[in-house]
Motif scaffolding. Structure first.
Motif, short mmCIF file in Angstrom:
data_model
loop_
_atom_site.label_atom_id
_atom_site.label_comp_id
_atom_site.label_asym_id
_atom_site.label_seq_id
_atom_site.Cartn_x
_atom_site.Cartn_y
_atom_site.Cartn_z
N ILE A 232 0.83 -1.21 0.00
CA ILE A 232 0.00 0.00 0.00
C ILE A 232 0.86 1.27 0.00
N TYR A 241 -4.67 5.60 -9.73
CA TYR A 241 -5.36 4.92 -8.62
C TYR A 241 -6.62 4.24 -9.12
N LYS A 439 -2.37 1.72 -8.66
CA LYS A 439 -2.55 1.17 -7.31
C LYS A 439 -4.03 0.96 -7.06
N MET A 441 -6.82 0.17 -4.47
CA MET A 441 -7.07 0.23 -3.02
C MET A 441 -8.44 -0.34 -2.71
#
Lengths: 728, 160
Positions: A232, A241, A439, A441
Motif C-alpha cells: 500500500i 489509482y 494502485k 485500493m
C-alpha cells in the motif's frame, strides 16, 4: 565424507548464457549453483562484483556482507529472520553481516516441496513455512559453505577435507591459515560438482548458534520508524489509482446507471466493468474515492440473496437430525455401535458465527503492464500461492516468465492474502492503462463487506462412555458450507478413544469463505474440548486428570498438558469468583495445551480473562522468542474472535462494514499476563503461527463451566449469550 | 483545488488538493510519508495516528483544510531524527511488531502519552492506548515496551 553430487548442467548453462548475455549466472540443475562465466561489459561486471550471486539463495559482496533470500511472505510470523537463520547456521555465517531480501517469486527455484503436491510451491499458509523449508535451507546453507571452502582449498592448494569454518571464516587447522568469506568472493569459482548433503552430514544440533538462539528480528527496526514498505506504500512515477465498488451480496451483478455523471468528475479517467463490480481509474486516490461514493448501481439477485445467517441454524439443526449424505473425515472402529452400547451418552450442539480476517492493511496491489504489453510487474503483499505469479499470467494471457512479482511486507495475512482476487482486479485495471502503474485500493468497508469469511457451522457431538467412565465412542458431525474448511482440527489423534467418527454435511450458501488463522481448528477444537469437559464435569473428574488418562498413548501431548497445569498452578485453589479452564489442540504438527483463568460479571455477562498459560511442543524451534510472540498474538486474536467477532448476513448482505460494528479486542481486554512455554524437542520443526488462536474458545468455555456449571456453546461469547447461558 | 501550506516534521510543504481531502491521503499519497497508515478511515483503528501540535490525532478524519494554518504536524518519520526515540528503542528491545502495520500509530499514540505523563500507570497506558487496534495481537508487548520506555522495571515472560 561421501556425497551424492549435483552436476552443473550444460544445457542449462547454455540457456542461461543466452538469456542474460554479458555476465552470466548459472542456475544449475539443482537450482542452487550459479556461476560467473564470461564478462563482456566491464562496468556491468564491476557493478556485479559488488554483489556476487554465490548460489540462487545468496549474494555476497567483497566486504563480507551477505544477502540471504527469504522465499516466504513476511506477514508478522518472522520468516524474514527464522528462514535466513537456518541458512546462516549451516553456512557458518557471521550474523552481523547478514541482510535479508525477499527472493524472486520463482517456484521452481525457491519453492518448497513440503506441500506434498509433487512440485515446488511458494505458499506461506497453514503454518508450514518453517516446516517446509527447514531441511532445504539447511542443505542450501551447507552448499554455500562448501563453495567457500572449495575456494579456500583452491587458493591455499590444500585438500578441502582438512578445512573447517567458523563465524564467517574458513580455517585450516594444519597451517593455522584463516580467511574471511568476503575475501573469497572476488575470484570465486563455483565447483563443477556440489554435494547434495544428506541430513546426517549437516551440523550437529548441539553446535547450533542461531537455531534455538534468539536473534533480533531483521524486519523490526524498519517497523518502528515508518520505513517498512507494504504494498500500500508503493508510489511510482505516473501512478494512477483504482477502486472497485463490489456488491454487498456475493455474486450479484452490477448495472451502472450514471456513468456519464461519473466520467465528468475531477480526475476520473476510466470506468471498468467486472462481473461483480464497477471499477474506477483516476489520477488521485481522493478522486476515485469521491467517484466511488457517487456511483449509482442496480444489483442483480444472486444465489446468496435469500441467505440469512440469523435463521440458518434452525436448518442446520434439522439437517443434523436427519440421515443425510455426509462426507466422512474420520472413521475408526465402530462408533455407532459403541454409542448404542454405551453406559452413558453425552450429546451437545455447538455453533459458531462467521468471522472476518480484519488484517490491518486493507487489500491492495500495484500493477504495471509494459507499454508494449510484453511484460508486467506487480508489487503485492501476498501469501503467494500454488501459482507464484498470483494469477496475473492468466489475466493477461502472458508467459509467466514475463511477470515479475515484487513481494512486499504484508500488513497481516491470516489466510486472506492467500487469495489473489485483489491482484487479478488490479491487473484488469492496469490493462486499461498500459505503461502506467496503477494502485488498487480496497477501503476497509470493501475489505469487510467483500470479505471471505471463516464459515459458520453447527457441530453435533455425541460421546458414549462405559461403566468405568472411559470414552468408548466419539462422533462429531459439522453442518455448514465450506467443505474442507470445516474439517481441520476434527481429528482426535492424541486421545485414546477406540471408536471415532467425524463427518461433514455441506449446505452451500453462496457466501465467500476462506481459511482464517487456524481454519476449522477454532470451531472444532471448541466443540471437542467442551465435550471432554462436559463428560469430566458430569463424572466429577478433574479436567486435567481426565485428559491425562485420554493421553496415555501420547507422551508428547501429555507433556504439554502437565507443563501448562504446572505453570497455571492448576491444583491451587482459585481466588473467589475465579475459575480455570483447559484446552488441548494439535495444529500443523504442534501440540499445545492452554489454560486460562477467568472471572464473570454476572450483571453484564462480561467475562474477563485474567491469565493465559500455554505450553507447546513444536519440534525444533528456530527462534524461541518469536514462537512465544506468535503464541501470545494468536491467543489475543483467539480472544478477539471468541468474545467479539461476528459477521451476520441478511438477504445475502453482510451487515457489518467497519471496526465500529465489527469490533476487535482492544488493549482494555487483554489478560494481566500471558505465559508461554516451549517444550524442548529434537523433532522436526512444526507449525506455530496458528497454534495459539484455537486454544482460546475451549479453555474459556471450560473455565465458565467450572465457574458456573453452565455451558457456552455459541461463538462468539457475547455478553448477551453469556447471560442467556447463565440463566438457562 | 486549493493550495495548502503544511508544517510537517519541521519543514514547510505546499500542496494542491481538492478541499476537504483527508490529511491521511495528503501525507501518504501526495507527500510520500507512508509510515502513517490507512486502516479504517473512520478513526476506529488508530493506524493513522499522528501528532498535531503534540496531540495524538487520527489523520484519516482530518480534512487538510483544518491543519494548514500553522499547526505543527508530526508523523512517525519525524518523531525522532534518527529513529531513536525511547519508545522506538523499547519497541526493538521488546520485539513488539509482528506484521508491523499498526505500529507507527501505536508508537505515535504512546509518544503523546509519555510526553505528558512520563510515568504512567498500567491503567493509564491501557486507557490511552485503547483506540489503537493490533490484529496480530501484540498488545502485551506494546504495554511492556511503553513501561520499559517509561523507565519501569517490568516482569518478563515467565514461561520457559
Amino acid at each position: 565424507m561421501k556425497y551424492s553430487k549435483s552436476k552443473t548442467d550444460s544445457t542449462n548453462r547454455r540457456q542461461f548464457i543466452k538469456r542474460s548475455g554479458g555476465i552470466a549466472l548459472l542456475i544449475g540443475a539443482s537450482g542452487i549453483l550459479p556461476q560467473f562465466i564470461s564478462c563482456k561489459n566491464p562496468s556491468h561486471v564491476a557493478a556485479q562484483l559488488k554483489k556476487h550471486q554465490i548460489t540462487s539463495w545468496i549474494k555476497m559482496s567483497e566486504d563480507g556482507k551477505i544477502v540471504i533470500y527469504n522465499p516466504a511472505a513476511e506477514m508478522g510470523q518472522g520468516s524474514m529472520t527464522s528462514l535466513p537463520a537456518i541458512f546462516a547456521e549451516e553456512m557458518d555465517a557471521n550474523w552481523d553481516n547478514v541482510q535479508v531480501e525477499f527472493s524472486p517469486q520463482i517456484s521452481n527455484t525457491y519453492g518448497s516441496d513440503g506441500w506434498g503436491s509433487g512440485r515446488k510451491i511458494m505458499l506461506s499458509a497453514g503454518s508450514r513455512v518453517t516446516k517446509g523449508y527447514y531441511s532445504l535451507l539447511r542443505k542450501a546453507g551447507a552448499q554455500a559453505r562448501f563453495i567457500l571452502m572449495h575456494n579456500a582449498a583452491r587458493i591455499w592448494n590444500v585438500p578441502i577435507d582438512g578445512l573447517s569454518t567458523s563465524d564467517g571464516h574458513v580455517l585450516d587447522e594444519n597451517s593455522g591459515m584463516k580467511i574471511a568469506y568476503g575475501d573469497l568472493v572476488k575470484d570465486l569459482v563455483v565447483p563443477e560438482e556440489i554435494p547434495d548433503f544428506e541430513l546426517h552430514q549437516l551440523k550437529n544440533p548441539k553446535d547450533f548458534k542461531f537455531i534455538g538462539h534468539d536473534l533480533p528480528r531483521t524486519d523490526i527496526p524498519a517497523k518502528t520508524n515508518g520505513s517498512a514498505q507494504f504494498a500500500i506504500d508503493v508510489i511510482l512515477p505516473g501512478m494512477l489509482y483504482g477502486v472497485l465498488e463490489r456488491g454487498r451480496v456475493h455474486g450479484a451483478k452490477p448495472t451502472l446507471t450514471n456513468s456519464d455523471e461519473i466520467m465528468k468528475l475531477p480526475g476520473i479517467l476510466h470506468l471498468v466493468s467486472f462481473d461483480y463490480a464497477i471499477g474506477i481509474i483516476g489520477e488521485r486516490i481522493e478522486n476515485v474515492l469521491a467517484a466511488k461514493s457517487r456511483l449509482e448501481i442496480e444489483w442483480s439477485d444472486a444465489i446468496a440473496s435469500t441467505f440469512n445467517s440469523e435463521e440458518i441454524y434452525d436448518e442446520y439443526k434439522r439437517v443434523a437430525d436427519k440421515e443425510r449424505d455426509e462426507k466422512v473425515v474420520v472413521e475408526k472402529g465402530n462408533t455407532k455401535k459403541a454409542i448404542r452400547s454405551a453406559a452413558r451418552l453425552f450429546s451437545a450442539d455447538y455453533k459458531n458465527d462467521y468471522v472476518y480476517h480484519a488484517q490491518m492493511e486493507p487489500l491492495n496491489a500495484v500493477v504495471q503492464i509494459a507499454e508494449d504489453g510484453a511484460s508486467a510487474t506487480a508489487w503485492v503483499g501476498s501469501q503467494q500461492g500454488f501459482d507464484s505469479k498470483l494469477g496475473i499470467p492468466e489475466v493477461l494471457d502472458m508467459d509467466p516468465e514475463k511477470v515479475h512479482i515484487n513481494l512486499q511486507y504484508l500488513g497481516g495475512g491470516f489466510g486472506r492474502r492467500s487469495m489473489t482476487d485483489f491482484v487479478k482486479e488490479c491487473t484488469i485495471l492496469a490493462k486499461e492503462v498500459p505503461g502506467q502503474p496503477i494502485k488498487l485500493m480496497w477501503t476497509r468497508e470493501d475489505d469487510l463487506t467483500y470479505g471471505a469469511f471463516r464459515p459458520m457451522s453447527l457441530q453435533r457431538l455425541q460421546a458414549g462412555i462405559d461403566s468405568n467412565g472411559r470414552i468408548t465412542g466419539f462422533s462429531h458431525t459439522v453442518i455448514g458450507d465450506g467443505d474442507n474448511l470445516l474439517a481441520s482440527g476434527i481429528r482426535n489423534d492424541h486421545y485414546e478413544i477406540p471408536n471415532q467418527y467425524a463427518a461433514l454435511k455441506i449446505i452451500p450458501h453462496g457466501i465467500r469463505l476462506k481459511h482464517w488463522r487456524g481454519v476449522g481448528h477454532g470451531p472444532n477444537k471448541f466443540a471437542i474440548e467442551s465435550m471432554i469437559d462436559q463428560i469430566a464435569h458430569s463424572l466429577g473428574k478433574d479436567p486435567i486428570d481426565f485428559r491425562r488418562t485420554l493421553m496415555s498413548e501420547s507422551p508428547k501431548a501429555l507433556a504439554t498438558l502437565n507443563k501448562a497445569a504446572a505453570m497455571s498452578g492448576w491444583n491451587q485453589p482459585n481466588l473467589q469468583g475465579r475459575a480455570k479452564g483447559v484446552a488441548f489442540i494439535e495444529r500443523s504438527g504442534t501440540l499445545s495445551t492452554g489454560v486460562c483463568e477467568i472471572s464473570l460479571d454476572e450483571n453484564t455477562g462480561k467475562i474477563r480473562v485474567h491469565y493465559f498459560w500455554s505450553a507447546s511442543d513444536a519440534g525444533v524451534v528456530i527462534q524461541p522468542d518469536n514462537v512465544k510472540a506468535q503464541m501470545e498474538g494468536g491467543i489475543i486474536m483467539g480472544m478477539s474472535s471468541v468474545f467479539k467477532e461476528r459477521i451476520s448476513i441478511i438477504d445475502g448482505a453482510v451487515q457489518q462494514s467497519n471496526f465500529d460494528d465489527y469490533e476487535l479486542l482492544r488493549m482494555a481486554d487483554i489478560p494481566e499476563r500471558i505465559e508461554t512455554a516451549i517444550i524442548k524437542s529434537d523433532g522436526p520443526p512444526q507449525g506455530v503461527g496458528e497454534s495459539g488462536t484455537p486454544l482460546v474458545a475451549g479453555a474459556v468455555a471450560n473455565a465458565f463451566l467450572a465457574l458456573t456449571g453452565k455451558h457456552l456453546r455459541h461463538l462468539p461469547f457475547t455478553p448477551e449469550r453469556v447471560l442467556e447461558a447463565l440463566n438457562s | 483545488m486549493a493550495t495548502y501550506q503544511l508544517h510537517i516534521n519541521g519543514a514547510k510543504k505546499s500542496i494542491d488538493v481538492a478541499e476537504g481531502t483527508s490529511l491521511l491521503w495528503v501525507l501518504r499519497e501526495h507527500l510520500g510519508l507512508t509510515g502513517t497508515k490507512y486502516g479504517c478511515g473512520i478513526a476506529q483503528c488508530g493506524a493513522c495516528t499522528i501528532h498535531v501540535n503534540g496531540n495524538p490525532m487520527k489523520a484519516c478524519v482530518m480534512p487538510v483544510d483544518g491543519v494548514s494554518s500553522g499547526q505543527k504536524i508530526t508523523t512517525i518519520e519525524g518523531l525522532d531524527d534518527l529513529g531513536n526515540h525511547p519508545l522506538q528503542q523499547a519497541w526493538i528491545d521488546v520485539q513488539v511488531p509482528q506484521c508491523g502495520y499498526c505500529q507507527s500509530g501505536q508508537i505515535m499514540q504512546a509518544a503523546a502519552l509519555l510526553a505528558n505523563n512520563p510515568s504512567p500507570s498500567r491503567d493509564e497506558i491501557v486507557t490511552h492506548m485503547n483506540g489503537n487496534l493490533c490484529r496480530c495481537g501484540t498488545y502485551m508487548r506494546i504495554l511492556k515496551a511503553i513501561q520499559k520506555a517509561a523507565g519501569k522495571e517490568v516482569a518478563v515472560n515467565e514461561g520457559d
